[in-house]
Design a protein around this motif. Structure first.
Motif, PDB file in Angstrom:
ATOM      1  N   HIS A   1      -0.387 -64.889 -23.384  1.00  0.00           N
ATOM      2  CA  HIS A   1       0.765 -65.590 -23.961  1.00  0.00           C
ATOM      3  C   HIS A   1       0.454 -67.068 -24.139  1.00  0.00           C
ATOM      4  O   HIS A   1       0.881 -67.699 -25.133  1.00  0.00           O
ATOM      5  N   ALA A   2      -0.286 -67.648 -23.195  1.00  0.00           N
ATOM      6  CA  ALA A   2      -0.649 -69.069 -23.328  1.00  0.00           C
ATOM      7  C   ALA A   2      -1.566 -69.281 -24.519  1.00  0.00           C
ATOM      8  O   ALA A   2      -1.404 -70.258 -25.293  1.00  0.00           O
ATOM      9  N   GLU A   3      -2.517 -68.409 -24.750  1.00  0.00           N
ATOM     10  CA  GLU A   3      -3.411 -68.529 -25.882  1.00  0.00           C
ATOM     11  C   GLU A   3      -2.648 -68.343 -27.195  1.00  0.00           C
ATOM     12  O   GLU A   3      -2.914 -69.043 -28.208  1.00  0.00           O
ATOM     13  N   ALA A   4      -1.708 -67.403 -27.205  1.00  0.00           N
ATOM     14  CA  ALA A   4      -0.927 -67.185 -28.421  1.00  0.00           C
ATOM     15  C   ALA A   4      -0.092 -68.413 -28.755  1.00  0.00           C
ATOM     16  O   ALA A   4       0.060 -68.801 -29.938  1.00  0.00           O
ATOM     17  N   ALA A   5       0.481 -69.056 -27.732  1.00  0.00           N
ATOM     18  CA  ALA A   5       1.290 -70.263 -27.976  1.00  0.00           C
ATOM     19  C   ALA A   5       0.424 -71.389 -28.514  1.00  0.00           C
ATOM     20  O   ALA A   5       0.854 -72.167 -29.394  1.00  0.00           O
ATOM     21  N   LYS A   6      -0.803 -71.527 -28.033  1.00  0.00           N
ATOM     22  CA  LYS A   6      -1.689 -72.595 -28.487  1.00  0.00           C
ATOM     23  C   LYS A   6      -2.103 -72.416 -29.943  1.00  0.00           C
ATOM     24  O   LYS A   6      -2.388 -73.387 -30.653  1.00  0.00           O
ATOM     25  N   LEU A   7      -2.166 -71.176 -30.401  1.00  0.00           N
ATOM     26  CA  LEU A   7      -2.636 -70.906 -31.768  1.00  0.00           C
ATOM     27  C   LEU A   7      -1.532 -71.043 -32.807  1.00  0.00           C
ATOM     28  O   LEU A   7      -1.757 -70.757 -33.989  1.00  0.00           O
ATOM     29  N   GLY A   8      -0.339 -71.418 -32.392  1.00  0.00           N
ATOM     30  CA  GLY A   8       0.737 -71.582 -33.367  1.00  0.00           C
ATOM     31  C   GLY A   8       0.407 -72.678 -34.378  1.00  0.00           C
ATOM     32  O   GLY A   8       0.058 -73.802 -33.996  1.00  0.00           O
ATOM     33  N   GLY A   9       0.476 -72.370 -35.669  1.00  0.00           N
ATOM     34  CA  GLY A   9       0.172 -73.326 -36.730  1.00  0.00           C
ATOM     35  C   GLY A   9      -1.297 -73.444 -37.036  1.00  0.00           C
ATOM     36  O   GLY A   9      -1.681 -74.227 -37.917  1.00  0.00           O
ATOM     37  N   ALA A  10      -2.174 -72.754 -36.292  1.00  0.00           N
ATOM     38  CA  ALA A  10      -3.606 -72.854 -36.544  1.00  0.00           C
ATOM     39  C   ALA A  10      -3.970 -72.058 -37.773  1.00  0.00           C
ATOM     40  O   ALA A  10      -3.256 -71.145 -38.214  1.00  0.00           O
ATOM     41  N   SER A  11      -5.125 -72.421 -38.365  1.00  0.00           N
ATOM     42  CA  SER A  11      -5.593 -71.721 -39.530  1.00  0.00           C
ATOM     43  C   SER A  11      -6.114 -70.341 -39.162  1.00  0.00           C
ATOM     44  O   SER A  11      -6.376 -70.035 -37.987  1.00  0.00           O
TER      45      SER A  11
ATOM     46  N   ILE B   1      -7.926 -69.119 -35.744  1.00  0.00           N
ATOM     47  CA  ILE B   1      -7.393 -67.998 -34.931  1.00  0.00           C
ATOM     48  C   ILE B   1      -8.466 -66.945 -34.729  1.00  0.00           C
ATOM     49  O   ILE B   1      -8.688 -66.440 -33.615  1.00  0.00           O
ATOM     50  N   GLY B   2      -9.197 -66.591 -35.812  1.00  0.00           N
ATOM     51  CA  GLY B   2     -10.242 -65.585 -35.679  1.00  0.00           C
ATOM     52  C   GLY B   2     -11.356 -66.041 -34.763  1.00  0.00           C
ATOM     53  O   GLY B   2     -11.899 -65.257 -33.965  1.00  0.00           O
ATOM     54  N   GLN B   3     -11.693 -67.401 -34.894  1.00  0.00           N
ATOM     55  CA  GLN B   3     -12.751 -67.919 -34.018  1.00  0.00           C
ATOM     56  C   GLN B   3     -12.336 -67.879 -32.560  1.00  0.00           C
ATOM     57  O   GLN B   3     -13.122 -67.494 -31.691  1.00  0.00           O
ATOM     58  N   ARG B   4     -11.088 -68.250 -32.276  1.00  0.00           N
ATOM     59  CA  ARG B   4     -10.636 -68.266 -30.867  1.00  0.00           C
ATOM     60  C   ARG B   4     -10.557 -66.856 -30.293  1.00  0.00           C
ATOM     61  O   ARG B   4     -10.932 -66.634 -29.131  1.00  0.00           O
ATOM     62  N   LEU B   5     -10.101 -65.919 -31.106  1.00  0.00           N
ATOM     63  CA  LEU B   5     -10.054 -64.538 -30.615  1.00  0.00           C
ATOM     64  C   LEU B   5     -11.462 -64.009 -30.351  1.00  0.00           C
ATOM     65  O   LEU B   5     -11.689 -63.235 -29.396  1.00  0.00           O
TER      66      LEU B   5
ATOM     67  N   GLY C   1       7.765 -67.579 -32.364  1.00  0.00           N
ATOM     68  CA  GLY C   1       6.884 -67.182 -33.453  1.00  0.00           C
ATOM     69  C   GLY C   1       6.685 -68.318 -34.458  1.00  0.00           C
ATOM     70  O   GLY C   1       7.493 -69.247 -34.574  1.00  0.00           O
ATOM     71  N   SER C   2       5.599 -68.256 -35.220  1.00  0.00           N
ATOM     72  CA  SER C   2       5.283 -69.284 -36.225  1.00  0.00           C
ATOM     73  C   SER C   2       5.062 -68.659 -37.599  1.00  0.00           C
ATOM     74  O   SER C   2       4.486 -69.275 -38.492  1.00  0.00           O
ATOM     75  N   GLY C   3       5.427 -67.387 -37.707  1.00  0.00           N
ATOM     76  CA  GLY C   3       5.237 -66.710 -38.966  1.00  0.00           C
ATOM     77  C   GLY C   3       3.805 -66.302 -39.204  1.00  0.00           C
ATOM     78  O   GLY C   3       3.431 -66.010 -40.346  1.00  0.00           O
ATOM     79  N   GLN C   4       3.011 -66.295 -38.124  1.00  0.00           N
ATOM     80  CA  GLN C   4       1.614 -65.932 -38.251  1.00  0.00           C
ATOM     81  C   GLN C   4       1.314 -64.542 -37.657  1.00  0.00           C
ATOM     82  O   GLN C   4       0.166 -64.178 -37.491  1.00  0.00           O
ATOM     83  N   GLY C   5       2.351 -63.820 -37.345  1.00  0.00           N
ATOM     84  CA  GLY C   5       2.157 -62.468 -36.815  1.00  0.00           C
ATOM     85  C   GLY C   5       1.995 -62.457 -35.281  1.00  0.00           C
ATOM     86  O   GLY C   5       2.423 -63.388 -34.585  1.00  0.00           O
ATOM     87  N   PHE C   6       1.391 -61.415 -34.786  1.00  0.00           N
ATOM     88  CA  PHE C   6       1.228 -61.289 -33.329  1.00  0.00           C
ATOM     89  C   PHE C   6      -0.195 -60.793 -33.023  1.00  0.00           C
ATOM     90  O   PHE C   6      -0.869 -60.217 -33.891  1.00  0.00           O
TER      91      PHE C   6
END
Length: 478
Positions: free
Chosen positions: A69-79, A83-87, A151-156
């Motif tokens: 959940h912490a990682e998902a919150a940090k990726l809000g608004g990211a490109s 997001i793919g690189q962090r995952l 949510g940021s409209g970037q899915g889950f």
């Protein structure tokens, strides 16, 4: 040298073995606990090698949930690239994870690693069904909206990991089970060793007792046992074998002495018959001469004593033959009344000469016993002879058949002499009664002697399976 011998005995003794068991019991707990620990480590290490669990990361599912959940919150608004690189970085950091990113258009943007059961586009129905299936099942699944709960409209993004990596093991419970099992096995092993120790002792003692109570059928001496160990029971077995050997030596000596005695009696009896015959012939010749009254009395006394000596020799020969086993009794059904009447008729002149009045009552039905006719007559003759020699003063002999309480009939020969305990000039060695005893036993008969100052009675009967009593009926009272 003596110390070494004592040391060897102690090492081979039951005491040393028992002390060894006690020491094992005293050291049982201090040794078993470390052994149980080693055993647990070995078992745990052996069975956990197939699945490596990094316990620092996967102690439980809660840290993973918080991290995700912490990682998902940090990726809000990211490109999307970020997001793919962090995952990808999270996949490298947590290689056991399966990672998905479903964007706002319900398309799978990231799938690490590729999962054939996951469709490329998620419909609303599939999403709901996926969420329902993931709850409480394996693999452990965590879903977090990118940008936080709003949510940021970037899915889950979805994280899945097999539950074997995060299921919290209870080491204390597992160790307790292993410890209990291991200690139970060792306890049973200790009990088994103790039981086998005492069972071995019991078996050896029973074997020794069986040997003691099972004498040889011919010699009557117990059989020796085979030595097994050099402990206390082994020493007892050795002492028992020495005792058996001494008994065998004693029995052999006894038989040799008995054979020597029998041979001596036989030789002496035969050697004495010749001079006795010569003395009797000279006494007969002297009796024809003119002698004074005192001389006649002395001659009669000499003749009586020589007769007693002849009877003694005959009894010795008979007893010697009987006990040596060289005479085999031939038992057959015989009417006892007939035998006793015939013997009594032969003794009438002797009783008349000795002043003994016979009282004979042998009427009635025949009494049939299985006896040897010749040697049964010898029993009766010996009993008649005892009356003449020891009870002549009573002037009476009674011969009759009487009943017993067990239903058997018995022969009763009674007198009115001074009794068997009275002093008598004719008192001998008792060889006559010894012959009676031996013959009665060999022919299955029994007898008893009742004696008092008023006289004696000898009662002879056939043994039966019923209880024999010593009580006499009124018919046999003196």
């Amino acid at each position: 040298m003596k110390w070494r011998k004592t040391k060897g005995r102690f090492r081979n003794s039951l005491t040393s073995r028992y002390l060894l068991l006690i020491m094992a019991a005293m050291m049982f707990m201090p040794i078993v606990m470390p052994l149980a620990s080693v055993f647990y480590w070995f078992v745990n290490d052996t069975f956990s090698r197939t699945v490596y669990v990094p316990t620092a990361k996967y102690t439980s599912g809660e840290p993973l949930v918080k991290m995700w959940h912490a990682e998902a919150a940090k990726l809000g608004g990211a490109s999307a690239e970020h997001i793919g690189q962090r995952l990808g970085e999270l996949r490298e950091e947590y290689p056991e994870l399966s990672i998905l990113w479903v964007d706002a258009r319900n398309e799978v943007r990231v799938e690490l690693p590729e999962q054939p059961d996951i469709p490329d586009t998620w419909s609303a129905e599939y999403t709901v069904q996926f969420m329902k299936t993931a709850v409480g099942n394996d693999p452990f699944t965590v879903v977090a909206f990118i940008g936080g709960d709003e949510g940021s409209g970037q899915g889950f993004m979805v994280m899945r990991i097999p539950r074997q990596y995060i299921s919290v093991q209870q080491p204390f419970a597992s160790e307790t089970t292993i410890y209990a099992a291991f200690m139970a096995v060792l306890s049973l092993l200790f009990i088994l060793v103790s039981w086998l120790f005492f069972v071995g002792i019991r078996r050896r003692l029973i074997r020794l007792r069986k040997a003691m109570t099972s004498p040889h059928s011919e010699t009557g001496i117990p059989q020796p046992v085979q030595l097994t160990k050099r402990d206390e029971i082994g020493q007892l077995e050795e002492g028992y074998n020495d005792m058996v050997q001494q008994l065998k030596i004693g029995l052999r000596r006894q038989r040799e002495e008995e054979e020597l005695r029998k041979a001596l009696i036989a030789n002496l009896s035969h050697d004495l018959r010749t001079p006795l015959t010569v003395i009797r012939s000279h006494i007969f010749s002297i009796g024809k001469e003119q002698l004074s009254e005192k001389g006649q009395e002395s001659l009669a006394l000499m003749e009586s004593k020589i007769g007693d000596l002849g009877e003694l020799i005959d009894n010795l020969l008979s007893y010697n033959l009987l006990t040596s086993g060289r005479i085999e009794l031939k038992l057959s059904p015989v009417d006892i009344l007939r035998l006793v009447r015939e013997s009594a008729a032969a003794w009438y002149p002797v009783w008349e000469k000795s002043g003994i009045e016979p009282d004979i009552d042998l009427e009635g039905e025949p009494v049939v016993w299985d006896v040897d006719e010749l040697w049964f007559r010898r029993i009766v003759d010996n009993l008649f002879q005892n009356v003449v020699r020891h009870a002549k003063a009573g002037g009476y002999i009674g011969i009759r058949m009487a009943g017993r309480e067990d239903g058997e009939r018995m022969l009763v020969i009674s007198d009115r002499g001074p009794g068997m305990n009275a002093d008598s000039e004719h008192k001998g060695t008792g060889i006559g009664l010894a012959i009676v005893d031996h013959l009665a036993r060999e022919m299955g008969l029994d007898y008893e002697i009742v004696s008092s100052a008023a006289g004696s009675a000898v009662r002879v009967w056939r043994k039966s399976n019923l209880l024999l009593t010593n009580a006499a009926s009124d018919d046999t009272s003196l």
